[in-house]
Design an enzyme around this catalytic site. Structure first.
Site, PDB file in Angstrom:
ATOM      1  N   ARG A 134       1.141  -1.363   0.065  1.00  0.00           N
ATOM      2  CA  ARG A 134      -0.030  -0.013   0.058  1.00  0.00           C
ATOM      3  C   ARG A 134       0.737   1.224   0.042  1.00  0.00           C
ATOM      4  NH1 ARG A 134      -2.952   1.370   4.383  1.00  0.00           N
ATOM      5  NH2 ARG A 134      -1.658   0.105   5.802  1.00  0.00           N
ATOM      6  N   ASP A 138     -15.014  -6.659  10.037  1.00  0.00           N
ATOM      7  CA  ASP A 138     -14.012  -7.700   9.923  1.00  0.00           C
ATOM      8  C   ASP A 138     -13.685  -8.535  11.097  1.00  0.00           C
ATOM      9  OD1 ASP A 138     -13.216  -6.725   7.369  1.00  0.00           O
ATOM     10  OD2 ASP A 138     -11.073  -5.962   8.021  1.00  0.00           O
TER      11      ASP A 138
END
Length: 376
Positions: free
Chosen positions: A132, A248
């Site tokens: 990222r 999540d």
């Protein structure tokens, strides 16, 4: 997701920093040749991209504006003390009780392990990891080709053998977000904050589109983050007593269809509206069961679709890849798009869903009359 934000009065804060996408372009890995450019389907409202921190800040600001909301920091939850009533222990030994505890504590959820045991905490490596990186306007605007990428309201996906890259501008075109998925050949950590070697990243994408390599050359050595991509087994349950898992914590999403934040928001919408309609706290367990019934099948189906999209995007060069690329070309004239994120039928499934409406329907279809306990 944006329709929910409209109802919650959050949209204006999100739109202050987001970017309304107009198209999604799929490019071949080695030369950047365009395989397809699909206009964003606006049948379900405008689709936007936003920096994760900007989304978090908008939601926190709205929540803290409510008189009955308090935010306590440095209050890590370490375990469950009771399911009925809901009670959890903090790291400093404090026990916090409430009508409901919502465990939105992420992919390594402490409460998921407490509720379901160690097997629910076992990651299943996908064989991929992801870099990222975030580039600023300041470093990109010196190159006209890169500045055009930053200024365009478009997402770009480069696809190649065993890898793909997704990139798009965020924060009013001041930042450019790039996520690069690749084989995990050196056992990356399952963490969002692990730094990685810029040179290793460049080797992973050697020979790719010169535009992409110019972007990667701009990254500072200490600003490459890498995380190991793992799936998790489907859970037997999401709720127990007065405690519920969310986001999540109960359905970790892989990034192949970009649904992690969206599905967590849908969870929150379903749970909130169900808790808002029950006649008393005695109906909380039933509301939590309806929440699980409403959300679990959909979230888990989207989880599985991510791995299917990975296979399609990461095909090695050869006959299957050539057939896929022909399908990309055909998709510009109404055929199905091989990339599920850009496919009209998948977009209808993802973006046309009303989590609140479905939760209410689930409650109506599955709940028994609520008998309130006497206080006598």
């Amino acid at each position: 997701m944006l329709r929910l934000f409209d109802r919650w009065g959050v949209s204006s804060m999100v739109h202050a920093k987001d970017i309304a996408l107009e198209s999604i372009t799929i490019r071949r890995w080695e030369d950047g040749a365009v395989l397809s450019t699909m206009p964003v389907n606006k049948a379900y409202g405008q689709q936007t991209v936003v920096h994760r921190a900007d989304l978090h800040n908008a939601l926190i600001t709205k929540a803290l504006a409510l008189e009955n909301v308090q935010l306590k920091v440095n209050s890590r939850v370490t375990g469950i003390k009771s399911y009925h009533p809901a009670a959890v222990a903090l790291m400093d030994g404090t026990v916090v009780t409430g009508d409901v505890v919502v465990a939105a504590d992420g992919i390594k959820s402490v409460l998921r392990g407490e509720m379901l045991g160690s097997l629910a905490m076992q990651p299943i490596p996908t064989g991929d990891a992801a870099y990222r990186i975030m580039l600023s306007r300041e470093v990109m605007e010196q190159d006209p080709e890169l500045k055009a990428l930053l200024d365009s309201p478009s997402a770009t996906r480069w696809i190649g053998p065993h890898r793909h890259v997704i990139a798009y501008p965020v924060r009013n075109h001041d930042l450019f977000n790039i996520v690069l998925l690749h084989p995990d050949d050196h056992e990356a950590e399952e963490s969002w904050t692990t730094t990685a070697s810029k040179q290793t990243m460049l080797r992973q994408y050697h020979g790719w589109d010169p535009r992409l390599l110019k972007l990667l050359d701009l990254v500072k050595e200490d600003e490459v983050l890498e995380w190991k991509l793992c799936s998790y087994p489907s859970l037997n349950l999401w709720t127990k007593g007065h405690i519920a898992l969310l986001g999540d914590a109960c359905h970790p999403m892989l990034p192949y269809v970009a649904q992690g934040a969206a599905q967590a928001v849908e969870d929150a919408a379903a749970l909130a509206i169900l808790l808002s309609i029950i006649p008393s706290r005695y109906a909380i367990p039933e509301a939590l069961r309806a929440y699980e019934m409403s959300r679990k099948p959909r979230a888990e189906a989207i989880q599985q679709s991510g791995m299917a999209n990975r296979t399609i995007l990461h095909l090695p060069d050869g006959p299957e890849q050539e057939a896929r690329d022909k399908q990309f070309l055909a998709s510009t004239s109404s055929a199905a798009n091989p990339d599920k994120w850009a496919d009209a039928a998948t977009q209808k499934l993802l973006w046309g869903w009303d989590a609140e409406e479905h939760a209410l329907a689930t409650w109506s279809e599955n709940t028994r009359p609520v008998h309130l306990e006497s206080s006598l």
